[in-house]
Design a protein around this motif. Sequence first.
Motif, PDB file in Angstrom:
ATOM      1  N   TYR A 250     -58.443  35.511  35.472  1.00 23.85           N
ATOM      2  CA  TYR A 250     -58.759  34.408  34.574  1.00 23.85           C
ATOM      3  C   TYR A 250     -58.796  34.942  33.144  1.00 23.85           C
ATOM      4  N   ILE A 251     -58.067  34.280  32.261  1.00 21.69           N
ATOM      5  CA  ILE A 251     -57.899  34.760  30.893  1.00 21.69           C
ATOM      6  C   ILE A 251     -58.310  33.662  29.926  1.00 21.69           C
ATOM      7  N   ASP A 252     -59.007  34.059  28.861  1.00 19.39           N
ATOM      8  CA  ASP A 252     -59.466  33.111  27.852  1.00 19.39           C
ATOM      9  C   ASP A 252     -59.233  33.726  26.472  1.00 19.39           C
ATOM     10  N   CYS A 253     -58.736  32.927  25.522  1.00 11.82           N
ATOM     11  CA  CYS A 253     -58.562  33.435  24.164  1.00 11.82           C
ATOM     12  C   CYS A 253     -58.535  32.278  23.167  1.00 11.82           C
ATOM     13  N   ASP A 254     -58.591  32.622  21.866  1.00  6.30           N
ATOM     14  CA  ASP A 254     -58.505  31.650  20.781  1.00  6.30           C
ATOM     15  C   ASP A 254     -57.210  31.880  20.015  1.00  6.30           C
ATOM     16  N   LEU A 255     -56.539  30.801  19.648  1.00  4.67           N
ATOM     17  CA  LEU A 255     -55.294  30.875  18.879  1.00  4.67           C
ATOM     18  C   LEU A 255     -55.476  30.101  17.574  1.00  4.67           C
ATOM     19  N   THR A 256     -55.250  30.779  16.452  1.00  3.54           N
ATOM     20  CA  THR A 256     -55.331  30.128  15.147  1.00  3.54           C
ATOM     21  C   THR A 256     -53.969  29.560  14.780  1.00  3.54           C
ATOM     22  N   LEU A 257     -53.928  28.254  14.489  1.00  2.00           N
ATOM     23  CA  LEU A 257     -52.691  27.546  14.168  1.00  2.00           C
ATOM     24  C   LEU A 257     -52.810  26.884  12.785  1.00  2.00           C
ATOM     25  N   PRO A 258     -51.697  26.489  12.183  1.00  2.00           N
ATOM     26  CA  PRO A 258     -51.767  25.743  10.913  1.00  2.00           C
ATOM     27  C   PRO A 258     -52.674  24.525  11.038  1.00  2.00           C
ATOM     28  N   TRP A 259     -53.534  24.335  10.081  1.00  2.00           N
ATOM     29  CA  TRP A 259     -54.571  23.312  10.201  1.00  2.00           C
ATOM     30  C   TRP A 259     -54.003  21.893  10.246  1.00  2.00           C
ATOM     31  N   TYR A 260     -52.792  21.721   9.763  1.00  2.00           N
ATOM     32  CA  TYR A 260     -52.219  20.375   9.689  1.00  2.00           C
ATOM     33  C   TYR A 260     -51.429  19.997  10.950  1.00  2.00           C
ATOM     34  N   TYR A 261     -51.401  20.849  11.967  1.00  2.00           N
ATOM     35  CA  TYR A 261     -50.701  20.521  13.216  1.00  2.00           C
ATOM     36  C   TYR A 261     -51.370  19.323  13.891  1.00  2.00           C
ATOM     37  N   ASP A 262     -50.545  18.433  14.468  1.00  2.00           N
ATOM     38  CA  ASP A 262     -51.120  17.364  15.272  1.00  2.00           C
ATOM     39  C   ASP A 262     -51.379  17.882  16.692  1.00  2.00           C
ATOM     40  N   ILE A 263     -51.921  17.045  17.552  1.00  2.00           N
ATOM     41  CA  ILE A 263     -52.312  17.470  18.894  1.00  2.00           C
ATOM     42  C   ILE A 263     -51.113  17.951  19.695  1.00  2.00           C
ATOM     43  N   VAL A 264     -49.990  17.254  19.580  1.00  2.00           N
ATOM     44  CA  VAL A 264     -48.804  17.635  20.349  1.00  2.00           C
ATOM     45  C   VAL A 264     -48.292  18.992  19.902  1.00  2.00           C
ATOM     46  N   GLN A 265     -48.211  19.249  18.606  1.00  2.00           N
ATOM     47  CA  GLN A 265     -47.749  20.540  18.091  1.00  2.00           C
ATOM     48  C   GLN A 265     -48.685  21.671  18.518  1.00  2.00           C
ATOM     49  N   GLY A 266     -49.993  21.410  18.434  1.00  2.00           N
ATOM     50  CA  GLY A 266     -50.958  22.421  18.836  1.00  2.00           C
ATOM     51  C   GLY A 266     -50.869  22.736  20.317  1.00  2.00           C
ATOM     52  N   HIS A 267     -50.700  21.688  21.138  1.00  2.00           N
ATOM     53  CA  HIS A 267     -50.594  21.888  22.582  1.00  2.00           C
ATOM     54  C   HIS A 267     -49.334  22.680  22.933  1.00  2.00           C
ATOM     55  N   THR A 268     -48.240  22.382  22.270  1.00  2.00           N
ATOM     56  CA  THR A 268     -46.985  23.095  22.517  1.00  2.00           C
ATOM     57  C   THR A 268     -47.115  24.567  22.158  1.00  2.00           C
ATOM     58  N   ALA A 269     -47.753  24.869  21.029  1.00  2.00           N
ATOM     59  CA  ALA A 269     -47.940  26.259  20.609  1.00  2.00           C
ATOM     60  C   ALA A 269     -48.823  27.008  21.607  1.00  2.00           C
ATOM     61  N   CYS A 270     -49.868  26.350  22.093  1.00  2.00           N
ATOM     62  CA  CYS A 270     -50.753  26.979  23.088  1.00  2.00           C
ATOM     63  C   CYS A 270     -50.006  27.249  24.392  1.00  2.00           C
ATOM     64  N   ASP A 271     -49.120  26.334  24.779  1.00  2.00           N
ATOM     65  CA  ASP A 271     -48.331  26.539  25.997  1.00  2.00           C
ATOM     66  C   ASP A 271     -47.429  27.763  25.868  1.00  2.00           C
ATOM     67  N   ARG A 272     -46.838  27.943  24.683  1.00  2.00           N
ATOM     68  CA  ARG A 272     -45.963  29.105  24.483  1.00  2.00           C
ATOM     69  C   ARG A 272     -46.758  30.401  24.591  1.00  2.00           C
ATOM     70  N   LEU A 273     -47.951  30.418  24.008  1.00  4.91           N
ATOM     71  CA  LEU A 273     -48.787  31.611  24.103  1.00  4.91           C
ATOM     72  C   LEU A 273     -49.238  31.834  25.544  1.00  4.91           C
ATOM     73  N   ARG A 274     -49.576  30.757  26.243  1.00  2.00           N
ATOM     74  CA  ARG A 274     -50.008  30.864  27.639  1.00  2.00           C
ATOM     75  C   ARG A 274     -48.895  31.490  28.491  1.00  2.00           C
ATOM     76  N   ASP A 275     -47.666  31.049  28.284  1.00  2.00           N
ATOM     77  CA  ASP A 275     -46.545  31.600  29.056  1.00  2.00           C
ATOM     78  C   ASP A 275     -46.330  33.075  28.730  1.00  2.00           C
ATOM     79  N   THR A 276     -46.530  33.439  27.484  1.00  2.00           N
ATOM     80  CA  THR A 276     -46.363  34.838  27.073  1.00  2.00           C
ATOM     81  C   THR A 276     -47.398  35.735  27.728  1.00  2.00           C
ATOM     82  N   ILE A 277     -48.655  35.287  27.742  1.00  2.00           N
ATOM     83  CA  ILE A 277     -49.733  36.081  28.320  1.00  2.00           C
ATOM     84  C   ILE A 277     -49.577  36.200  29.833  1.00  2.00           C
TER      85      ILE A 277
END
Length: 334
Positions: A250-277
């Motif tokens: 089980y893995i947990d982390c925080d990802l800092t993204l551009p503050w102006y991202y909407d929910i869809v953009q933020g979710h997509t970026a988190c998915d890419r990081l999740r796949d990488t990890i």
Amino acid sequence: MAENTISKEDTLKLRIQTYIVTVSVLLLAGKFMAFFLTNSVGVLTDAMESIVNVTAGFISLYSIRLSAKPRDDSHPFGHGKVELISASVEGLMIMAAGLIIIFEGVKRLFVPSAVEKLDVGIVIIAVAGAVNYVMGWYSIRVGKRYESIALVAGGRHLQSDTYSTIGLVSGLLLLYFTRIGWIDSALALLFGGIIVVTGFSILRKTVSGLMDKADEQVLETMTEAISASREPDWVDVHNLKTIRYGSFLYIDCDLTLPWYYDIVQGHTACDRLRDTIAAGFGNRVQVSIHSDPCRVSQCSRCAMPDCPYRTAAFTSPLALTLHEVTRPDEEREA
């Protein structure tokens, strides 16, 4: 929420542990036969450790069977921790067997007994040691492949038994040719001490697992993967933590993204990081990512191209070292 399937990996682990227990029972019978034939306390050391092998084998078999059960409502993280508990019990039993052997060795120094038919005993012990080594090697191999600490601990125990058997056979050969009585007791004291150290090392590792000690090797692997696949909008990755339940991670982390991202953009970026990890850890991993908004102070470290809100020119990205990605928010804000 409950699942009803047992993976092929868990089925393989169960089958291997069943083989180990079956063979250990046969070896136990052979070693005690050798002890009754020889009356050697040195041979008794090997027979006593085989009792531990068999008992610990049954405990490991039960723990592997239980840890293979899927997650359910009462155990949302699965049952994998039981493997650590079984390995801890095995470590305690090994230490207890070693202390008993040392006691018998000291007693024989003061109350010596005649040793007989050493040639037969030596052959039985040597064959049993060879079989233990092969079983231990295979158990460790499969245990490392499928992240089973019970199989790894059991395999190391079997191999440590083999190493002590080599020394024991050498000592018994010396006793056979010289007929010096105290050699038998010396062998018991020496290998009893080795067995105690082996049990302590297993216990120390399993206690670290039960205390959820950070696995730096796993964290380092993840850090390297994140750095190699880093994307421009991954301003920062931090607060990376892992907890292992058996072979499940089980893995947990925080990802800092551009503050102006909407929910869809933020979710997509988190998915890419999740796949990488998760890459390289198979299907036995669960990643949870919390997204944070970037701050003005991070502009010079943000590689995001054409940012409409940049307040400082980009200089260089924040180096994602093991120290940086595992730092919690409290330390960063202190």
